[in-house]
Design a protein around this motif. Structure first.
Motif, PDB file in Angstrom:
ATOM      1  N   GLN A   1       0.828  -1.207   0.000  1.00  0.00           N
ATOM      2  CA  GLN A   1       0.000   0.000   0.000  1.00  0.00           C
ATOM      3  C   GLN A   1       0.865   1.261   0.000  1.00  0.00           C
ATOM      4  O   GLN A   1       1.848   1.360   0.730  1.00  0.00           O
ATOM      5  CB  GLN A   1      -0.899   0.027   1.237  1.00  0.00           C
ATOM      6  N   THR A   2       0.450   2.224  -0.806  1.00  0.00           N
ATOM      7  CA  THR A   2       1.136   3.515  -0.837  1.00  0.00           C
ATOM      8  C   THR A   2       0.169   4.612  -0.417  1.00  0.00           C
ATOM      9  O   THR A   2      -1.041   4.410  -0.350  1.00  0.00           O
ATOM     10  CB  THR A   2       1.667   3.829  -2.247  1.00  0.00           C
ATOM     11  N   ILE A   3       0.728   5.775  -0.124  1.00  0.00           N
ATOM     12  CA  ILE A   3      -0.095   6.891   0.338  1.00  0.00           C
ATOM     13  C   ILE A   3      -1.152   7.266  -0.695  1.00  0.00           C
ATOM     14  O   ILE A   3      -2.301   7.574  -0.352  1.00  0.00           O
ATOM     15  CB  ILE A   3       0.802   8.100   0.659  1.00  0.00           C
ATOM     16  N   ASP A   4      -0.788   7.219  -1.971  1.00  0.00           N
ATOM     17  CA  ASP A   4      -1.748   7.598  -3.003  1.00  0.00           C
ATOM     18  C   ASP A   4      -2.564   6.418  -3.517  1.00  0.00           C
ATOM     19  O   ASP A   4      -3.421   6.571  -4.365  1.00  0.00           O
ATOM     20  CB  ASP A   4      -1.034   8.272  -4.190  1.00  0.00           C
ATOM     21  N   ARG A   5      -2.270   5.219  -2.992  1.00  0.00           N
ATOM     22  CA  ARG A   5      -3.033   4.053  -3.397  1.00  0.00           C
ATOM     23  C   ARG A   5      -3.176   3.102  -2.218  1.00  0.00           C
ATOM     24  O   ARG A   5      -2.455   2.129  -2.078  1.00  0.00           O
ATOM     25  CB  ARG A   5      -2.343   3.338  -4.551  1.00  0.00           C
ATOM     26  N   PRO A   6      -4.107   3.380  -1.318  1.00  0.00           N
ATOM     27  CA  PRO A   6      -4.247   2.576  -0.117  1.00  0.00           C
ATOM     28  C   PRO A   6      -4.765   1.170  -0.346  1.00  0.00           C
ATOM     29  O   PRO A   6      -4.678   0.339   0.522  1.00  0.00           O
ATOM     30  CB  PRO A   6      -5.229   3.372   0.740  1.00  0.00           C
ATOM     31  N   ALA A   7      -5.318   0.894  -1.502  1.00  0.00           N
ATOM     32  CA  ALA A   7      -5.822  -0.458  -1.787  1.00  0.00           C
ATOM     33  C   ALA A   7      -5.319  -0.890  -3.147  1.00  0.00           C
ATOM     34  O   ALA A   7      -5.324  -0.121  -4.101  1.00  0.00           O
ATOM     35  CB  ALA A   7      -7.347  -0.486  -1.772  1.00  0.00           C
ATOM     36  N   GLY A   8      -4.889  -2.157  -3.262  1.00  0.00           N
ATOM     37  CA  GLY A   8      -4.335  -2.652  -4.516  1.00  0.00           C
ATOM     38  C   GLY A   8      -5.259  -3.624  -5.207  1.00  0.00           C
ATOM     39  O   GLY A   8      -6.288  -4.013  -4.682  1.00  0.00           O
ATOM     40  N   THR A   9      -4.854  -4.045  -6.391  1.00  0.00           N
ATOM     41  CA  THR A   9      -5.612  -5.030  -7.145  1.00  0.00           C
ATOM     42  C   THR A   9      -5.329  -6.413  -6.578  1.00  0.00           C
ATOM     43  O   THR A   9      -4.162  -6.785  -6.448  1.00  0.00           O
ATOM     44  CB  THR A   9      -5.188  -5.000  -8.629  1.00  0.00           C
ATOM     45  N   PRO A  10      -6.358  -7.177  -6.205  1.00  0.00           N
ATOM     46  CA  PRO A  10      -6.110  -8.485  -5.594  1.00  0.00           C
ATOM     47  C   PRO A  10      -5.340  -9.423  -6.513  1.00  0.00           C
ATOM     48  O   PRO A  10      -5.783  -9.743  -7.615  1.00  0.00           O
ATOM     49  CB  PRO A  10      -7.520  -9.024  -5.333  1.00  0.00           C
ATOM     50  N   VAL A  11      -4.154  -9.814  -6.076  1.00  0.00           N
ATOM     51  CA  VAL A  11      -3.344 -10.808  -6.771  1.00  0.00           C
ATOM     52  C   VAL A  11      -2.658 -11.662  -5.721  1.00  0.00           C
ATOM     53  O   VAL A  11      -2.528 -11.263  -4.575  1.00  0.00           O
ATOM     54  CB  VAL A  11      -2.270 -10.159  -7.677  1.00  0.00           C
ATOM     55  N   GLN A  12      -2.231 -12.836  -6.102  1.00  0.00           N
ATOM     56  CA  GLN A  12      -1.495 -13.695  -5.185  1.00  0.00           C
ATOM     57  C   GLN A  12      -0.005 -13.400  -5.303  1.00  0.00           C
ATOM     58  O   GLN A  12       0.488 -13.106  -6.395  1.00  0.00           O
ATOM     59  CB  GLN A  12      -1.757 -15.174  -5.515  1.00  0.00           C
ATOM     60  N   PRO A  13       0.720 -13.470  -4.195  1.00  0.00           N
ATOM     61  CA  PRO A  13       2.164 -13.272  -4.266  1.00  0.00           C
ATOM     62  C   PRO A  13       2.777 -14.234  -5.271  1.00  0.00           C
ATOM     63  O   PRO A  13       2.418 -15.407  -5.329  1.00  0.00           O
ATOM     64  CB  PRO A  13       2.629 -13.595  -2.849  1.00  0.00           C
ATOM     65  N   GLY A  14       3.699 -13.747  -6.060  1.00  0.00           N
ATOM     66  CA  GLY A  14       4.336 -14.570  -7.067  1.00  0.00           C
ATOM     67  C   GLY A  14       3.667 -14.451  -8.417  1.00  0.00           C
ATOM     68  O   GLY A  14       4.220 -14.853  -9.441  1.00  0.00           O
ATOM     69  N   GLY A  15       2.463 -13.879  -8.464  1.00  0.00           N
ATOM     70  CA  GLY A  15       1.764 -13.708  -9.718  1.00  0.00           C
ATOM     71  C   GLY A  15       2.018 -12.341 -10.321  1.00  0.00           C
ATOM     72  O   GLY A  15       2.877 -11.583  -9.874  1.00  0.00           O
ATOM     73  N   GLU A  16       1.266 -12.002 -11.353  1.00  0.00           N
ATOM     74  CA  GLU A  16       1.415 -10.685 -11.965  1.00  0.00           C
ATOM     75  C   GLU A  16       0.946  -9.612 -10.998  1.00  0.00           C
ATOM     76  O   GLU A  16       0.037  -9.812 -10.209  1.00  0.00           O
ATOM     77  CB  GLU A  16       0.576 -10.620 -13.252  1.00  0.00           C
ATOM     78  N   ARG A  17       1.592  -8.439 -11.057  1.00  0.00           N
ATOM     79  CA  ARG A  17       1.242  -7.365 -10.129  1.00  0.00           C
ATOM     80  C   ARG A  17       0.917  -6.108 -10.929  1.00  0.00           C
ATOM     81  O   ARG A  17       1.711  -5.169 -10.985  1.00  0.00           O
ATOM     82  CB  ARG A  17       2.397  -7.087  -9.172  1.00  0.00           C
ATOM     83  N   PRO A  18      -0.234  -6.074 -11.595  1.00  0.00           N
ATOM     84  CA  PRO A  18      -0.561  -4.908 -12.397  1.00  0.00           C
ATOM     85  C   PRO A  18      -0.651  -3.642 -11.555  1.00  0.00           C
ATOM     86  O   PRO A  18      -1.258  -3.620 -10.494  1.00  0.00           O
ATOM     87  CB  PRO A  18      -1.930  -5.269 -12.993  1.00  0.00           C
ATOM     88  N   ASN A  19       0.038  -2.606 -12.023  1.00  0.00           N
ATOM     89  CA  ASN A  19      -0.059  -1.271 -11.409  1.00  0.00           C
ATOM     90  C   ASN A  19       0.487  -1.195  -9.984  1.00  0.00           C
ATOM     91  O   ASN A  19       0.165  -0.270  -9.252  1.00  0.00           O
ATOM     92  CB  ASN A  19      -1.520  -0.788 -11.408  1.00  0.00           C
ATOM     93  N   TRP A  20       1.299  -2.166  -9.564  1.00  0.00           N
ATOM     94  CA  TRP A  20       1.905  -2.036  -8.259  1.00  0.00           C
ATOM     95  C   TRP A  20       2.921  -0.894  -8.295  1.00  0.00           C
ATOM     96  O   TRP A  20       3.502  -0.584  -9.328  1.00  0.00           O
ATOM     97  CB  TRP A  20       2.607  -3.320  -7.841  1.00  0.00           C
ATOM     98  N   PRO A  21       3.184  -0.246  -7.158  1.00  0.00           N
ATOM     99  CA  PRO A  21       4.090   0.897  -7.132  1.00  0.00           C
ATOM    100  C   PRO A  21       5.539   0.507  -7.417  1.00  0.00           C
ATOM    101  O   PRO A  21       5.946  -0.629  -7.195  1.00  0.00           O
ATOM    102  CB  PRO A  21       3.950   1.428  -5.702  1.00  0.00           C
ATOM    103  N   ASN A  22       6.292   1.464  -7.911  1.00  0.00           N
ATOM    104  CA  ASN A  22       7.725   1.282  -8.117  1.00  0.00           C
ATOM    105  C   ASN A  22       8.403   1.376  -6.751  1.00  0.00           C
ATOM    106  O   ASN A  22       8.372   2.424  -6.107  1.00  0.00           O
ATOM    107  CB  ASN A  22       8.255   2.373  -9.048  1.00  0.00           C
TER     108      ASN A  22
END
Length: 403
Positions: free
Chosen positions: A290-311
């Motif tokens: 979670q980031t300050i400008d994005r408190p909720a992420g797209t549900p994915v499982q660890p190890g899978g694709e992470r669309p739009n996760w923060p740098n």
């Protein structure tokens, strides 16, 4: 969150720490003679015996430097790293700092053939926290030859140590009265109650479940934070004894709505890692990402694709580093080492407590971290802080095994 309180609260941050450190300020006071260490300077009671100071590189350090000149990909380099970690833990087991002595004993649990002489010294330590960890180690590793040295601790001046002694004897097949632990759970101070819950969970006797549930009902008069932490310890014990419904309390504590919630969230994250609660995986990922400008992420499982996760290099994370590291370590314990980049973010943090947490993450990730983790841990074993050095050496042993 008070930094020193948090450091002590998870002084295990190895094994017994969740209970040992959280229950009595992590080895900070008490002696077999009934005296207490200074309350204003916890964890600094001098040992009865003191090692010579570190002066230059040891022989094992020189051998390690030669063997690892090309990295840690060879068996020789890894063997020398392990031997150096063992030497360092043996040295730190006689540190002037009680917290370090206790953590060195815990670290040596990964080398049962080396720990017993250190445990025997720990059973006679002036500090109650060190005696507690030593006695718990006798029980965890079933060190039957050391049982005669544990028996006198049933009459120790500290109720924490008496509980650990009872655990050690029970685990080694000795008939022992566990009634005093039950009394601690319902009638002791808050630290004693947490300790009792932890020991009952470790004993693994499901007959303690009704007692633990009754203790939860009696906790309503405690201050809010104390009650929340105590209920977490009760829930962990219940989960260890097979009551899976207790996991709901731990999962709920992972949610933070204020800074005051962070301490209990850190403890909860460590618990779900120990308990291998895979239903908490997504919550843990959220705490890490979670980031300050994005408190909720797209549900994915660890190890899978992470669309739009923060740098990771530029993100401003919502949760404090202590909680992110605790959540990432819990994920690593469940087989999701994707978050090792979090360790890299904080490996040079100015706070030694944070650097120690980094070593826990490397250790939890195990071989998934490859040579890079071993290189980092090798460097951290030379850290200026003894708390970091003992944590790094312990992580090396967890990665490289008993050898």
């Amino acid at each position: 969150m008070r930094k020193q309180t948090w450091i002590r609260r998870r002084g295990r941050m190895f094994g017994f720490a969740l209970a040992a450190a959280s229950s009595f300020a992590g080895c900070s006071s008490g002696s077999s003679g009934g005296e207490s260490a200074g309350r204003d300077d916890p964890g600094l009671q001098p040992a009865a015996r003191q090692p010579s100071g570190r002066q230059g590189a040891s022989e094992s350090e020189r051998r390690l430097s030669d063997a690892a000149s090309g990295g840690f990909s060879t068996a020789v380099a890894r063997s020398e790293l392990r031997e150096h970690a063992l030497e360092l833990l043996n040295e730190l087991a006689f540190s002037e700092l009680a917290e370090v002595r206790a953590n060195a004993i815990e670290g040596l649990q990964s080398a049962p053939q080396r720990v017993e002489p250190i445990v025997r010294a720990g059973l006679a330590d002036t500090n109650l926290g060190v005696r507690f960890v030593a006695a718990m180690t006798v029980g965890k590793l079933r060190l039957k030859n050391t049982v005669p040295l544990v028996r006198p601790l049933l009459h120790d001046s500290s109720s924490h140590v008496r509980a650990a002694a009872a655990y050690a004897l029970a685990r080694n097949g000795v008939q022992v009265d566990l009634t005093p632990i039950s009394y601690m759970l319902t009638s002791g101070d808050i630290w004693e109650r947490r300790q009792a819950a932890y020991v009952l969970g470790e004993l693994g006797n499901a007959s303690a479940i009704p007692m633990l549930k009754d203790a939860a009902k009696q906790s309503t008069t405690l201050p809010k934070l104390e009650r929340k932490l105590f209920e977490l310890h009760l829930s962990e014990a219940l989960a260890k004894l097979g009551d899976s419904t207790a996991l709901h309390t731990i999962r709920a504590a992972l949610y933070t709505s204020s800074r005051e919630d962070v301490e209990s969230a850190v403890v909860a994250a460590q618990m779900v890692g120990e308990l291998q609660d895979r239903d908490s995986v997504w919550q843990l990922v959220q705490l890490v990402e979670q980031t300050i400008d994005r408190p909720a992420g797209t549900p994915v499982q660890p190890g899978g694709e992470r669309p739009n996760w923060p740098n990771p290099a530029t993100a401003q994370y919502l949760q404090p580093k202590e909680l992110r590291l605790a959540a990432t370590t819990a994920l690593a314990k469940m087989g999701y080492p994707d978050g090792l980049y979090v360790a890299e973010q904080y490996v040079s943090d100015p706070d030694p407590a944070v650097r120690a947490q980094v070593t826990f993450l490397y250790g939890a990730a195990g071989s998934a971290g490859g040579d890079r983790s071993l290189e980092r841990l090798s460097a951290l074993m030379r850290d200026e802080s003894p708390q970091v050095r003992v944590a790094a050496a312990s992580a090396v042993l967890r990665i490289l095994g008993q050898g």
